[in-house]
Design an enzyme around this catalytic site. Structure first.
Site, PDB file in Angstrom:
ATOM      1  N   GLU A 284    -106.078  42.358 -26.285  1.00  0.00           N
ATOM      2  CA  GLU A 284    -107.524  42.146 -26.148  1.00  0.00           C
ATOM      3  C   GLU A 284    -107.880  40.670 -26.330  1.00  0.00           C
ATOM      4  OE1 GLU A 284    -108.405  45.440 -28.887  1.00  0.00           O
ATOM      5  OE2 GLU A 284    -109.764  46.192 -27.354  1.00  0.00           O
TER       6      GLU A 284
ATOM      7  N   GLU B 200    -103.550  51.888 -28.767  1.00  0.00           N
ATOM      8  CA  GLU B 200    -104.451  52.411 -29.811  1.00  0.00           C
ATOM      9  C   GLU B 200    -104.533  53.926 -29.805  1.00  0.00           C
ATOM     10  OE1 GLU B 200    -104.943  49.762 -28.023  1.00  0.00           O
ATOM     11  OE2 GLU B 200    -106.027  48.219 -29.124  1.00  0.00           O
TER      12      GLU B 200
HETATM   13  C1  TC6 Z   1    -105.459  47.766 -32.572  1.00  0.00           C
HETATM   14  O1  TC6 Z   1    -104.989  46.735 -32.205  1.00  0.00           O
HETATM   15  C2  TC6 Z   1    -106.887  48.065 -32.535  1.00  0.00           C
HETATM   16  C3  TC6 Z   1    -107.757  47.141 -32.089  1.00  0.00           C
HETATM   17  C4  TC6 Z   1    -109.161  47.388 -32.118  1.00  0.00           C
HETATM   18  C5  TC6 Z   1    -109.812  46.659 -33.291  1.00  0.00           C
HETATM   19  C6  TC6 Z   1    -111.335  46.614 -33.249  1.00  0.00           C
HETATM   20  N1  TC6 Z   1    -100.431  46.336 -38.311  1.00  0.00           N
HETATM   21  O2  TC6 Z   1     -92.255  48.886 -35.856  1.00  0.00           O
HETATM   22  P1  TC6 Z   1     -91.488  47.903 -36.641  1.00  0.00           P
HETATM   23  C7  TC6 Z   1     -95.417  46.524 -39.386  1.00  0.00           C
HETATM   24  S1  TC6 Z   1    -104.521  48.962 -33.203  1.00  0.00           S
HETATM   25  C8  TC6 Z   1     -99.809  46.290 -39.487  1.00  0.00           C
HETATM   26  O3  TC6 Z   1     -90.493  48.407 -37.605  1.00  0.00           O
HETATM   27  P2  TC6 Z   1     -90.307  46.902 -34.201  1.00  0.00           P
HETATM   28  C9  TC6 Z   1     -94.649  47.818 -39.536  1.00  0.00           C
HETATM   29  O4  TC6 Z   1     -95.322  48.719 -40.368  1.00  0.00           O
HETATM   30  C10 TC6 Z   1    -102.894  48.333 -33.232  1.00  0.00           C
HETATM   31  N2  TC6 Z   1     -98.468  46.368 -39.637  1.00  0.00           N
HETATM   32  O5  TC6 Z   1     -90.807  46.798 -35.702  1.00  0.00           O
HETATM   33  C11 TC6 Z   1     -93.354  47.305 -40.126  1.00  0.00           C
HETATM   34  O6  TC6 Z   1     -93.587  47.063 -41.497  1.00  0.00           O
HETATM   35  P3  TC6 Z   1     -92.414  47.281 -42.549  1.00  0.00           P
HETATM   36  C12 TC6 Z   1    -102.312  48.323 -31.895  1.00  0.00           C
HETATM   37  C13 TC6 Z   1     -97.747  46.498 -38.521  1.00  0.00           C
HETATM   38  O7  TC6 Z   1     -89.755  45.574 -33.862  1.00  0.00           O
HETATM   39  C14 TC6 Z   1     -93.161  45.949 -39.457  1.00  0.00           C
HETATM   40  O8  TC6 Z   1     -94.454  45.560 -38.992  1.00  0.00           O
HETATM   41  N3  TC6 Z   1    -100.943  47.933 -32.009  1.00  0.00           N
HETATM   42  C15 TC6 Z   1     -98.336  46.570 -37.256  1.00  0.00           C
HETATM   43  O9  TC6 Z   1     -89.486  48.132 -34.020  1.00  0.00           O
HETATM   44  C16 TC6 Z   1     -92.199  45.986 -38.302  1.00  0.00           C
HETATM   45  O10 TC6 Z   1     -92.576  47.025 -37.406  1.00  0.00           O
HETATM   46  C17 TC6 Z   1    -100.002  48.837 -32.224  1.00  0.00           C
HETATM   47  O11 TC6 Z   1    -100.251  50.004 -32.321  1.00  0.00           O
HETATM   48  C18 TC6 Z   1     -99.738  46.467 -37.170  1.00  0.00           C
HETATM   49  N4  TC6 Z   1    -100.386  46.496 -35.984  1.00  0.00           N
HETATM   50  O12 TC6 Z   1     -91.621  47.155 -33.339  1.00  0.00           O
HETATM   51  C19 TC6 Z   1     -98.616  48.315 -32.333  1.00  0.00           C
HETATM   52  N5  TC6 Z   1     -97.357  46.713 -36.319  1.00  0.00           N
HETATM   53  O13 TC6 Z   1     -91.314  46.339 -42.131  1.00  0.00           O
HETATM   54  C20 TC6 Z   1     -97.916  48.948 -33.478  1.00  0.00           C
HETATM   55  C21 TC6 Z   1     -96.194  46.722 -37.000  1.00  0.00           C
HETATM   56  O14 TC6 Z   1     -93.052  46.974 -43.852  1.00  0.00           O
HETATM   57  N6  TC6 Z   1     -96.620  48.369 -33.709  1.00  0.00           N
HETATM   58  N7  TC6 Z   1     -96.424  46.597 -38.324  1.00  0.00           N
HETATM   59  O15 TC6 Z   1     -92.038  48.729 -42.409  1.00  0.00           O
HETATM   60  C22 TC6 Z   1     -95.562  48.673 -32.962  1.00  0.00           C
HETATM   61  O16 TC6 Z   1     -95.618  49.419 -32.002  1.00  0.00           O
HETATM   62  C23 TC6 Z   1     -94.258  48.065 -33.377  1.00  0.00           C
HETATM   63  O17 TC6 Z   1     -94.362  47.725 -34.709  1.00  0.00           O
HETATM   64  C24 TC6 Z   1     -93.841  46.810 -32.574  1.00  0.00           C
HETATM   65  C25 TC6 Z   1     -92.595  46.182 -33.229  1.00  0.00           C
HETATM   66  C26 TC6 Z   1     -93.536  47.202 -31.132  1.00  0.00           C
HETATM   67  C27 TC6 Z   1     -94.933  45.766 -32.591  1.00  0.00           C
END
Ligand code: TC6
Length: 694
Positions: free
Chosen positions: A105, A125
């Protein structure tokens, strides 16, 4: 000012750089820094254009999910994005890693987007039960059209850079160094006096007049019970039908509704639980791991073949052993056919089929296993057969090789004792179909060494599974709870419910199918064999014979014989109630002197679910599972428990542990059945007014 985002000048281009490991999530400090650095760049007379980039492994991968549910702190992300969009200097987003959610975004608030080949972008999301609430639902349809935007937003899957370029999300792919490429791109734009490109000023196009209603219909079955996908559609519709600012208002309202919904709370719980299970309490992060470069699977049946495919998919060579040549050939042919079917659906290329098949090496000889680092046994569920296999493995495998069993119910400690190296033995319980289901119950035996556990947990992730560590008991966590539910489902039918009624109640709760349709799918003979084995090994604790045993003995094995608890038409998996089975049930009731009664849906729900909650509590008490979240992840990834209910124990908290405890006690009083004896943990939580999650 926040030190998570910095500004510097590179020649005549201002660079805004985000540095908030591990994934540059857009927490409050990052949002604040992004605004401050943008303003600095705008004030910097020497900067002709600006580039935004992430340091470390990725462009921001989204909003900081840990902030959800806490009091909001400004600046809000939609305002940050709006400020970037309003910039009167050109801004280029330079993307690597995963520009997801709020990350994309922010990039959509920029005038242009460039990315490296390996990057992915997306709006996931929906998987957290929310929608892109910082303008994603309003800007993406304006950029790529409503149909494509719906596909990206409602599925929530990441889009590869190459496809993003084709869609028009990304403007250019950068071959070499990202920053260098982005700077050159920005300089070229600035030199050519390229115009600003504010997506808000574009008109979102709807290609088909019935687009939204058709899209809703197309996802109705798959997204049953989820709220967010349908809200996403409404938000995209607003992008097409309303001016930008009004569309943003609508997006906000829909986002706010989802954020506080129980579905989103549950889905966010699952997101963190899935990552938490990898962190085993008491097993330090730096526990050494053994190298796994060559694997073997014993048994080329459905299970063995599926297990082998996981390794080939991950590029790990895997030998597959059978004792009979025709069984081996058949197993290999099935694997090839599975890959070819996947290729036909366009999910892999013909070359990938060949590459994966080349990694699978068939063998008839145990002596061929002398060089493997890990063996997984997937043979018939019978202790004598396991004994023969493990004795052979002990003879041929090199020291340090991990010897794993895929047993779903048998005692891993006993299996370990068939070898001279019980410390190298553990369970790796795959779920069928093994190449598809994400759950891997990793079973630690009494003597399993720490480095074996650490290696297997790490390997689970390498092969794309969610590995959960459990202890030894009959059925481990998942099947132990399942068997209790199954017995209760059968008992409910004994008392007067129909199999279809029981199934409907659990289907309506959100399970993909009810307990009887599930046993028809798995094969009624599977449960039958387990019960027979128990009746032989432990007659005092074995379940009494019931009408399902009779079905199996009459050859009604489930879908594979087009007749089980339900009837099936050829090529159709829809369960149809069977008059033959009804008659059998009636006969059974008569023999047992049972007068059939009306059973309410509520009673079915309580008995089938509370028995699992009570068993889950016993499992925690005994230390078979370390935490409630381990139980929940098992039920979500192994049995299709609805993600939007967060897992069996998370769901229990939403019902109220005290309510459940009271019912469990009542059922115990009424039946005297041990299965209803309240777990001490359940009792304690109920008395303290707590839930499994506090
Ligand atoms: C959004 O953006 C809404 C917007 C509207 C607002 C108004 N936040 O998955 P991994 C942590 S919603 C906080 O093992 P990978 C995760 O918990 C969001 N923490 O790594 C882990 O912590 P730990 C939309 C986060 O390489 C560490 O980072 N975005 C977040 O296998 C490593 O993560 C998503 O939904 C976060 N957003 O994969 C993306 N993301 O080490 C969600 C990760 O303490 N994330 N952490 O256990 C993912 O899909 C995956 O983490 C990845 C990386 C593809 C970014």
């Amino acid at each position: 000012m926040s030190d998570l985002v910095s500004y510097r000048l590179e020649g005549d281009i201002g660079v805004i750089s985000v540095n908030y490991p591990p994934v540059n999530a857009l927490g409050q400090g990052v949002r604040e820094g992004l605004v401050a650095c943008l303003r600095q760049g705008l004030d910097d007379d020497q900067a002709k254009a600006l580039v935004v980039i992430g340091e470390g492994r990725t462009f921001p991968a989204g909003a900081d999910i840990r902030e959800f549910g806490k009091p909001p702190q400004g600046p809000a992300l939609p305002d940050v994005v709006a400020e970037y969009e309003a910039s009167d200097k050109l801004v280029v987003a330079a993307i690597h890693g995963t520009a997801l959610g709020g990350g994309l975004e922010v990039a959509l608030g920029c005038d242009y987007r460039v990315a490296v080949d390996s990057a992915k972008v997306g709006l996931p999301e929906v998987k957290l039960g929310i929608l892109p609430g910082a303008g994603g639902t309003q800007r993406l349809p304006r950029l790529i059209g409503a149909q494509k935007a719906l596909e990206v937003i409602v599925a929530g899957n990441p889009v590869k850079a190459k496809d993003a370029l084709e869609l028009g999300i990304v403007d250019e792919l950068i071959g070499g160094d990202l920053l260098e490429g982005a700077l050159a791109f920005a300089r070229k734009l600035a030199a050519g006096n390229a115009p600003l490109r504010r997506i808000r000023d574009l008109q979102a196009k709807k290609e088909d007049p019935d687009l939204f209603s058709n899209f809703e219909k197309s996802i109705a079955r798959k997204q049953r019970g989820f709220k967010a996908p349908f809200h996403c559609i409404k938000a995209v519709q607003a992008a097409v039908e309303l001016p930008f600012d009004e569309g943003m208002k609508r997006e906000r309202e829909l986002f706010a509704e989802l954020l506080v919904s129980p579905e989103s709370r549950a889905q966010r719980h699952v997101f963190f639980a899935e990552r938490e299970v990898a962190k085993v309490p008491g097993l330090p992060k730096d526990t050494p791991k053994r190298d796994i470069n060559q694997v073997a699977v014993i048994g080329a049946g459905t299970m063995g073949g599926g297990i082998a495919m996981n390794f080939a998919n991950a590029g790990i060579p895997v030998k597959i052993l059978e004792v009979k040549e025709d069984a081996l050939e058949k197993g290999i042919a099935v694997i090839r056919k599975n890959y070819e079917n996947t290729a036909k659906k366009g999910r892999i290329t013909a070359q990938q089929v060949e590459d994966r098949m080349a990694l699978i090496q068939p063998t008839l000889s145990y002596d061929d296993l002398s060089d493997v680092d890990l063996v997984i046994e997937a043979v018939f569920e019978n202790m004598d057969v396991k004994k023969a296999v493990f004795s052979e493995l002990d003879r041929v495998c090199k020291p340090g090789a991990i010897l794993a069993t895929n047993t779903s119910t048998l005692d891993v400690n006993r299996i370990a004792e068939f070898t001279q190296r019980p410390e190298d033995v553990m369970g790796m319980h795959f779920f069928s179909p093994a190449n598809v289901m994400k759950l891997l119950e990793n079973v630690r035996g009494e003597k399993t060494a720490d480095d074996v556990v650490a290696t297997v947990m790490d390997l689970s992730r390498r092969i794309g599974k969610v590995g959960v560590l459990v202890g030894v008991c009959h059925g481990f966590v998942g099947n132990r709870m399942l068997h209790k539910r199954q017995a209760e489902a059968i008992q409910l039918v004994n008392e007067g419910a129909s199999p279809a009624q029981v199934d409907k109640v659990l289907f309506d709760l959100g399970f993909p199918m009810g307990p009887f349709a599930m046993s028809d799918l798995a094969g009624m003979d599977v449960g039958y064999r387990i019960r027979e084995e128990l009746r032989k090994e432990d007659p005092d604790n074995a379940p009494p014979r019931n009408w399902t045993d009779e079905l199996v003995e009459q050859g009604r094995l489930g879908q594979k014989t087009q007749a089980g608890v339900f009837d099936y038409k050829e090529g159709d998996r829809t369960p149809v109630p069977s008059s033959e089975v009804d008659a059998l049930i009636a006969k059974f009731r008569e023999e047992q002197g049972i007068q059939a009664r009306e059973v309410s849906d509520q009673e079915i729900l309580e008995r089938c679910m509370y028995v699992m909650v009570n068993e889950g509590a016993k499992i925690l008490e005994e230390g078979i599972a370390a935490r409630p979240l381990d139980v929940d992840v098992i039920w979500i990834y192994g049995y299709g428990f609805p993600v939007y209910r967060g897992g069996v124990l998370f769901w229990a908290d939403s019902v109220g542990v005290k309510t459940i405890y009271d019912k469990v006690s009542q059922f115990h009083k009424e039946t005297g059945n041990d299965v209803w004896k309240p777990a001490a943990l359940l009792e304690n939580l109920a008395n303290e007014g707590k839930g499994f999650y506090g």
